[in-house]
Design a protein around this motif. Structure first.
Motif, PDB file in Angstrom:
ATOM      1  N   GLY A 266      35.039 -32.009 -26.730  1.00  0.00           N
ATOM      2  CA  GLY A 266      33.995 -31.097 -25.832  1.00  0.00           C
ATOM      3  C   GLY A 266      32.628 -31.351 -26.311  1.00  0.00           C
ATOM      4  N   LEU A 267      32.218 -31.229 -27.488  1.00  0.00           N
ATOM      5  CA  LEU A 267      30.805 -30.916 -27.981  1.00  0.00           C
ATOM      6  C   LEU A 267      30.297 -32.440 -28.559  1.00  0.00           C
ATOM      7  N   ALA A 268      30.944 -33.454 -28.218  1.00  0.00           N
ATOM      8  CA  ALA A 268      30.813 -34.714 -28.376  1.00  0.00           C
ATOM      9  C   ALA A 268      29.264 -35.184 -27.789  1.00  0.00           C
ATOM     10  N   LYS A 269      28.612 -35.961 -28.383  1.00  0.00           N
ATOM     11  CA  LYS A 269      27.321 -36.265 -27.809  1.00  0.00           C
ATOM     12  C   LYS A 269      27.028 -37.812 -28.263  1.00  0.00           C
ATOM     13  N   GLU A 270      26.307 -38.512 -27.173  1.00  0.00           N
ATOM     14  CA  GLU A 270      25.933 -39.886 -27.268  1.00  0.00           C
ATOM     15  C   GLU A 270      24.993 -39.777 -28.379  1.00  0.00           C
ATOM     16  N   GLY A 271      24.924 -40.742 -29.399  1.00  0.00           N
ATOM     17  CA  GLY A 271      24.079 -40.932 -30.564  1.00  0.00           C
ATOM     18  C   GLY A 271      22.696 -41.428 -30.097  1.00  0.00           C
ATOM     19  N   PRO A 272      21.600 -41.508 -30.864  1.00  0.00           N
ATOM     20  CA  PRO A 272      20.357 -41.966 -30.636  1.00  0.00           C
ATOM     21  C   PRO A 272      20.509 -43.840 -30.618  1.00  0.00           C
ATOM     22  N   GLU A 273      19.708 -44.076 -29.591  1.00  0.00           N
ATOM     23  CA  GLU A 273      19.482 -45.612 -29.573  1.00  0.00           C
ATOM     24  C   GLU A 273      18.102 -46.150 -30.005  1.00  0.00           C
ATOM     25  N   GLY A 274      18.107 -47.326 -30.389  1.00  0.00           N
ATOM     26  CA  GLY A 274      16.787 -48.054 -30.447  1.00  0.00           C
ATOM     27  C   GLY A 274      16.395 -47.380 -32.087  1.00  0.00           C
ATOM     28  N   ASP A 275      14.711 -47.016 -31.956  1.00  0.00           N
ATOM     29  CA  ASP A 275      14.480 -46.617 -33.314  1.00  0.00           C
ATOM     30  C   ASP A 275      14.530 -45.152 -33.564  1.00  0.00           C
ATOM     31  N   LYS A 276      15.308 -44.453 -32.592  1.00  0.00           N
ATOM     32  CA  LYS A 276      15.283 -43.031 -32.746  1.00  0.00           C
ATOM     33  C   LYS A 276      16.316 -42.852 -33.799  1.00  0.00           C
ATOM     34  N   THR A 277      15.836 -41.624 -34.471  1.00  0.00           N
ATOM     35  CA  THR A 277      16.941 -41.345 -35.760  1.00  0.00           C
ATOM     36  C   THR A 277      18.083 -40.340 -35.674  1.00  0.00           C
ATOM     37  N   HIS A 278      17.552 -39.512 -34.234  1.00  0.00           N
ATOM     38  CA  HIS A 278      18.342 -38.265 -33.960  1.00  0.00           C
ATOM     39  C   HIS A 278      18.100 -37.998 -32.507  1.00  0.00           C
ATOM     40  N   VAL A 279      19.087 -37.303 -32.116  1.00  0.00           N
ATOM     41  CA  VAL A 279      19.117 -36.388 -30.607  1.00  0.00           C
ATOM     42  C   VAL A 279      18.832 -34.920 -30.903  1.00  0.00           C
ATOM     43  N   SER A 280      17.947 -34.451 -29.966  1.00  0.00           N
ATOM     44  CA  SER A 280      17.675 -33.016 -30.097  1.00  0.00           C
ATOM     45  C   SER A 280      18.607 -32.170 -29.070  1.00  0.00           C
TER      46      SER A 280
END
Length: 469
Positions: A266-280
């Protein structure tokens, strides 16, 4: 909520006082009595829109606490109770998922009767049911395919979003260490999910439930390895990286052979793509498990899951909860209490679960402690990737150098027993001396000293049963 306590039959006898002095039944029972299901227009749990609170299906009060958002407005489900929200999100359904009718699942769970209840959480209840092996029709209990049916209380957008996330992620993510989503039901206001049944329940129950037998060392390492493989798949092998975000003992479920499977996406989140290191994102999870940098900044990365894995590994090593205010001062927070000992080859033995009674691998325990320390690094960049965690854990379940046959461990046990005895007699040890009433006396070692804690009697670790009814 996760259906984290599938193997547990529970009795909910909760009630709350009305203003007129009477009692009003709450939870699943009032819904079952008046509606024949766990669905209602009003949740009995006051859930923060940005935190998670779970009610455990045991008589013990839950110690899990929601992570408070860094900056957000907290809302109650009661605010949305006056009307059913209109949801416009598109339901993404994988082809292999079965679509159930509400009446199918009502019959499969024997009308959602209390005897079928497996657990209850903030977003609904979980019931045991039986369906056709390859279909959706209900069958006689004990036949066909045994499943866990999770219902959802439609009280607000947050619960529906979590339900959608479960369908989206578990519908397309297939792995031996992820719980299998069999199908779903979306009919009027009803939202239900159907999972494979996990007969041994949650890791949390095996570690912390009163009266439970201690998990043998090899089984603990097998579970740790399986859970690590599940996270590594999400981070490294999924079509798009997934951050689990709520890794904890109650979300690690066990099949009949103690194979670990991650549940509750329920709390899972798609991770960052490309050069991004995190998602906010808004800070959500559980106190004691969430990575410190995520709590402080809202920056979520795969290394956040690695930290949470380190906490769970530490719980498995010590037999202690991540947060426990019933412990003495200085021991409430497991990570802070254990951190100084993890890198010390001698003192780390003292923090291991005493219920193991020496039936653990010395090399394996050292490797596991070092791994936990790496996962719990305050610097996210210093934490290993989960694929590296898997490689470290692979040999540990099969190591046979048991500490009980180690001279050092026997000596340590003797010292621990002597220290406990001295503490009871008002004596403390200091730099090789015994101190009584402030006056140092030279310590005399006894060859006939106890070899184990006086409150414990060594016995073989229990062997897991092949099957559990």
């Amino acid at each position: 909520m996760g259906f984290a306590h599938q193997a547990e039959k529970v009795e909910k006898k909760s009630s709350r006082k009305k203003k007129d002095g009477g009692e009003e039944e709450t939870g699943c029972w009032v819904k079952l009595r008046f509606m024949g299901s766990c669905m209602s227009s009003r949740s009995r749990v006051d859930n923060s829109m940005s935190g998670r609170t779970e009610r455990k299906p045991t008589k013990e009060k839950s110690r899990d606490q929601p992570v408070v958002p860094v900056s957000s407005t907290t809302g109650s489900n009661a605010e949305s109770a006056s009307s059913t929200p209109k949801f416009s999100e598109e339901l993404k359904v994988a082809l292999q998922l079965r679509k159930f009718t509400f009446i199918d699942l009502k019959l499969a769970t024997r009308n959602f009767r209390p005897e079928s209840l497996l657990g209850e959480g903030g977003f609904g209840c979980v019931f045991k049911g039986w369906i056709e092996e390859n279909g959706t029709a209900p069958v006689k209990p004990g036949t066909g395919l045994t499943v866990a049916v999770k219902t959802l209380n439609i009280d607000g957008l947050q619960g529906h979003k979590e339900w959608l996330a479960e369908v989206d992620f578990l519908g397309k993510l297939l792995h031996p260490n992820l719980v299998k989503l069999v199908g779903y039901c979306i009919e009027d206001d009803h939202r239900l999910l159907v999972y494979e049944f996990m007969p041994r329940g949650s890791l949390e129950n095996h570690l912390f439930r009163r009266g439970s037998l201690p998990l043998p060392w090899s089984i603990r390492m097998k579970i740790a390895l399986g859970a690590a493989k599940g996270l590594a798949f999400l981070h490294e092998e999924a079509e798009r990286p997934v951050i689990y975000r709520d890794f904890k003992t109650s979300n690690v479920l066990l099949d009949a052979d103690y194979n670990a499977k991650l549940s509750d996406f329920g709390l899972a989140k798609e991770g960052p793509e490309g050069d991004k290191t995190h998602v906010s994102t808004r800070v959500m999870g559980t106190y004691g498990y969430a990575a410190p940098e995520y709590v402080m900044t809202g920056h979520l990365s795969s290394k956040s899951d690695v930290y949470s894995f380190g906490v769970v590994l530490l719980e498995m090593l010590t037999g202690r909860r991540s947060m426990d205010k019933n412990r003495p001062n200085g021991e409430h927070n497991l990570v802070e209490w254990a951190r100084p000992h993890l890198g010390d080859k001698r003192s780390f033995f003292r923090i291991l679960d005493p219920r193991l009674e020496g039936h653990f691998s010395v090399k394996g325990a050292q490797k596991a402690a070092q791994l936990a320390a790496q996962c719990l690094s305050r610097d996210p960049k210093a934490r290993p990737r989960m694929i590296e965690v898997v490689e470290t854990l692979k040999p540990l379940p099969n190591l046979k150098d048991m500490a009980s046959s180690s001279y050092y461990f026997q000596t340590m046990q003797s010292d621990r027993a002597r220290s406990n005895l001295n503490a009871k007699n008002g004596i403390r040890t200091q730099a090789g001396f015994v101190v009584r009433n402030g006056q140092p006396l030279r310590s005399l070692s006894s060859s006939n000293g106890p070899q184990a804690s006086p409150s414990q009697h060594p016995h073989p670790s229990p062997k897991p049963k092949a099957k559990e009814s």
